[in-house]
Design a protein around this motif. Structure first.
Motif, PDB file in Angstrom:
ATOM      1  N   LEU A 136       0.827  -1.206   0.000  1.00 62.59           N
ATOM      2  CA  LEU A 136       0.000   0.000   0.000  1.00 62.59           C
ATOM      3  C   LEU A 136       0.863   1.260   0.000  1.00 62.59           C
ATOM      4  O   LEU A 136       0.567   2.223  -0.711  1.00 62.59           O
ATOM      5  CB  LEU A 136      -0.924  -0.004   1.223  1.00 62.59           C
ATOM      6  N   TYR A 137       1.926   1.249   0.790  1.00 62.36           N
ATOM      7  CA  TYR A 137       2.805   2.409   0.809  1.00 62.36           C
ATOM      8  C   TYR A 137       3.626   2.530  -0.466  1.00 62.36           C
ATOM      9  O   TYR A 137       4.102   3.621  -0.802  1.00 62.36           O
ATOM     10  CB  TYR A 137       3.737   2.339   2.020  1.00 62.36           C
ATOM     11  N   ILE A 141       4.761   4.796  -5.879  1.00 65.86           N
ATOM     12  CA  ILE A 141       5.956   4.637  -6.702  1.00 65.86           C
ATOM     13  C   ILE A 141       5.589   4.134  -8.088  1.00 65.86           C
ATOM     14  O   ILE A 141       6.169   4.556  -9.101  1.00 65.86           O
ATOM     15  CB  ILE A 141       6.947   3.665  -6.027  1.00 65.86           C
ATOM     16  N   VAL A 142       4.633   3.213  -8.172  1.00 64.16           N
ATOM     17  CA  VAL A 142       4.261   2.629  -9.462  1.00 64.16           C
ATOM     18  C   VAL A 142       3.167   3.431 -10.159  1.00 64.16           C
ATOM     19  O   VAL A 142       2.756   3.080 -11.267  1.00 64.16           O
ATOM     20  CB  VAL A 142       3.815   1.160  -9.282  1.00 64.16           C
ATOM     21  N   THR A 143       2.679   4.495  -9.510  1.00 70.29           N
ATOM     22  CA  THR A 143       1.686   5.372 -10.130  1.00 70.29           C
ATOM     23  C   THR A 143       2.414   6.444 -10.940  1.00 70.29           C
ATOM     24  O   THR A 143       3.465   6.943 -10.527  1.00 70.29           O
ATOM     25  CB  THR A 143       0.802   6.038  -9.060  1.00 70.29           C
ATOM     26  N   VAL A 145       3.689   9.845 -12.484  1.00 73.06           N
ATOM     27  CA  VAL A 145       3.913  11.143 -11.853  1.00 73.06           C
ATOM     28  C   VAL A 145       2.833  12.137 -12.278  1.00 73.06           C
ATOM     29  O   VAL A 145       2.416  12.986 -11.487  1.00 73.06           O
ATOM     30  CB  VAL A 145       5.310  11.667 -12.214  1.00 73.06           C
ATOM     31  N   VAL A 146       2.358  12.011 -13.506  1.00 73.39           N
ATOM     32  CA  VAL A 146       1.314  12.922 -13.986  1.00 73.39           C
ATOM     33  C   VAL A 146       0.038  12.759 -13.167  1.00 73.39           C
ATOM     34  O   VAL A 146      -0.598  13.750 -12.768  1.00 73.39           O
ATOM     35  CB  VAL A 146       1.039  12.666 -15.480  1.00 73.39           C
ATOM     36  N   ALA A 147      -0.330  11.512 -12.882  1.00 71.33           N
ATOM     37  CA  ALA A 147      -1.530  11.271 -12.077  1.00 71.33           C
ATOM     38  C   ALA A 147      -1.343  11.783 -10.656  1.00 71.33           C
ATOM     39  O   ALA A 147      -2.232  12.451 -10.103  1.00 71.33           O
ATOM     40  CB  ALA A 147      -1.846   9.775 -12.065  1.00 71.33           C
ATOM     41  N   VAL A 148      -0.201  11.501 -10.055  1.00 66.77           N
ATOM     42  CA  VAL A 148       0.066  11.956  -8.690  1.00 66.77           C
ATOM     43  C   VAL A 148       0.055  13.485  -8.626  1.00 66.77           C
ATOM     44  O   VAL A 148      -0.572  14.088  -7.744  1.00 66.77           O
ATOM     45  CB  VAL A 148       1.420  11.405  -8.198  1.00 66.77           C
ATOM     46  N   GLY A 149       0.720  14.127  -9.575  1.00 64.01           N
ATOM     47  CA  GLY A 149       0.785  15.581  -9.574  1.00 64.01           C
ATOM     48  C   GLY A 149      -0.577  16.230  -9.754  1.00 64.01           C
ATOM     49  O   GLY A 149      -0.897  17.205  -9.063  1.00 64.01           O
ATOM     50  N   ALA A 194       5.362  10.725  -2.354  1.00 67.01           N
ATOM     51  CA  ALA A 194       5.454   9.772  -3.450  1.00 67.01           C
ATOM     52  C   ALA A 194       6.647   8.833  -3.300  1.00 67.01           C
ATOM     53  O   ALA A 194       6.621   7.695  -3.782  1.00 67.01           O
ATOM     54  CB  ALA A 194       5.530  10.516  -4.787  1.00 67.01           C
ATOM     55  N   SER A 195       7.714   9.302  -2.657  1.00 62.27           N
ATOM     56  CA  SER A 195       8.915   8.473  -2.507  1.00 62.27           C
ATOM     57  C   SER A 195       8.981   7.768  -1.161  1.00 62.27           C
ATOM     58  O   SER A 195       9.963   7.080  -0.872  1.00 62.27           O
ATOM     59  CB  SER A 195      10.166   9.337  -2.696  1.00 62.27           C
TER      60      SER A 195
END
Length: 320
Positions: A136-137, A141-143, A145-149, A194-195
């Motif tokens: 879960l944590y 990392i596998v998502t 960066v565009v989606a996270v941002g 994210a990291s």
């Protein structure tokens, strides 16, 4: 009596020469064939290394000492060290705020990720279904960066989740990404979040390597949780902590995608970092020489951090 049937010698050995050992020539040929086969197996990797690393590196070094607007190789004009001197000349924004923002971004990411992983990893180590919690944590990392941002960008908006929580607690709304004073720390929080998964993964693996007998001896001596953490867990986690610190710092120095998704370097130049500045110089302004020179300056910073890592490990006698 002379044996007339014995064959006459066909040649005379040179003075001091030693006869070759039996089978030496065969072993030499066999080793030569093995070397040829080994290089044939390595050829694809070496070709990939040459095409995608050595050649681009050499071309970037050429461009860093030239003026070039792109596409037309015949338009490359020698410029010497002018591109490097321009980066640090009076009035240049590369040293301040670009390089300063880059270092602050990397340091902030390391501090938050390290603190968060130190809080979470020991807790996960005491839970059941540890693989589930680590997964879960690790999901950010596998998502992409565009989606996270984009998700965090919406959360930071005046009507977003973060300001909604602040309003519920009685605080006013904060223009996280629109205020030059809060824009960079806000992006640092997202990068650290994210990291966090990779840092937790390394630290939980390090905790598994700590002998349980140490904790049992500390319990017999009546040591409290804080003492156990400071005197046993933290010192024995030092190799893992150094690895997390260095890798996170290098990732922060090279960060680009999250910045361009969330702020595009704004407001103003509050979140402008080295990688984004290189992109702008090359693709927006067509100044490939300045972009390449900035890339080599960033390379020297990364190299200095890597050498510091090796020096620390050798001084402490530890391996990653």
């Amino acid at each position: 009596m002379v044996n007339i049937l014995a064959p006459e010698p066909t040649g005379r050995a040179e003075h001091g020469a030693r006869p070759a050992a039996p089978g030496t020539g065969g072993r030499t040929r066999r080793r030569r064939r093995q070397s040829v086969v080994a290089y044939l197996f390595l050829a694809p990797a070496l070709l990939f290394f040459a095409v995608f690393l050595v050649l681009p590196l050499g071309f970037a070094l050429l461009l860093s000492m030239s003026r070039w607007t792109g596409f037309d190789l015949g338009g490359i004009d020698p410029a010497g060290p002018d591109n490097f001197t321009a980066l640090f000349a009076a009035g240049s924004t590369f040293l301040t705020p670009v390089l300063t923002n880059t270092l602050l971004f990397a340091l902030g990411t390391v501090a938050l990720a390290l603190a968060g992983s130190l809080l979470v990893a020991p807790g996960i180590d005491r839970l059941r279904f540890q693989g589930l919690w680590r997964t879960l944590y690790f999901l950010p990392i596998v998502t992409t960066v565009v989606a996270v941002g984009n998700v965090w960008k919406y959360m930071y908006e005046p009507g977003g989740l973060v300001n909604g929580v602040l309003n519920a607690l009685g605080a006013g709304s904060v223009a996280f990404l629109a205020d030059p004073g809060t824009a960079l720390p806000s992006v640092v929080v997202v990068q650290a979040w994210a990291s966090l998964g990779s840092a937790i993964l390394v630290l939980t693996a390090g905790l598994k390597a700590v002998p349980e007998s140490y904790y049992e001896a500390a319990a017999l001596d009546g040591a409290g949780p804080v003492t156990v953490f400071l005197r046993i867990t933290l010192p024995l986690l030092r190799p893992s902590l150094l690895f997390v610190c260095i890798t996170q710092f290098l990732t922060g120095l090279q960060s680009f995608a999250l910045i361009i998704v969330m702020t595009k370097g704004g407001p103003g130049d509050a979140t402008d970092v080295a990688a984004l500045e290189m992109y702008r110089q090359a693709f927006s302004y067509g100044d490939w020489g300045t972009a390449s020179a900035a890339a080599f300056v960033l390379f020297l910073v990364v190299l200095a951090v890597t050498l510091a890592q090796l020096w620390i490990f050798r001084r402490k006698g530890e391996d990653v």
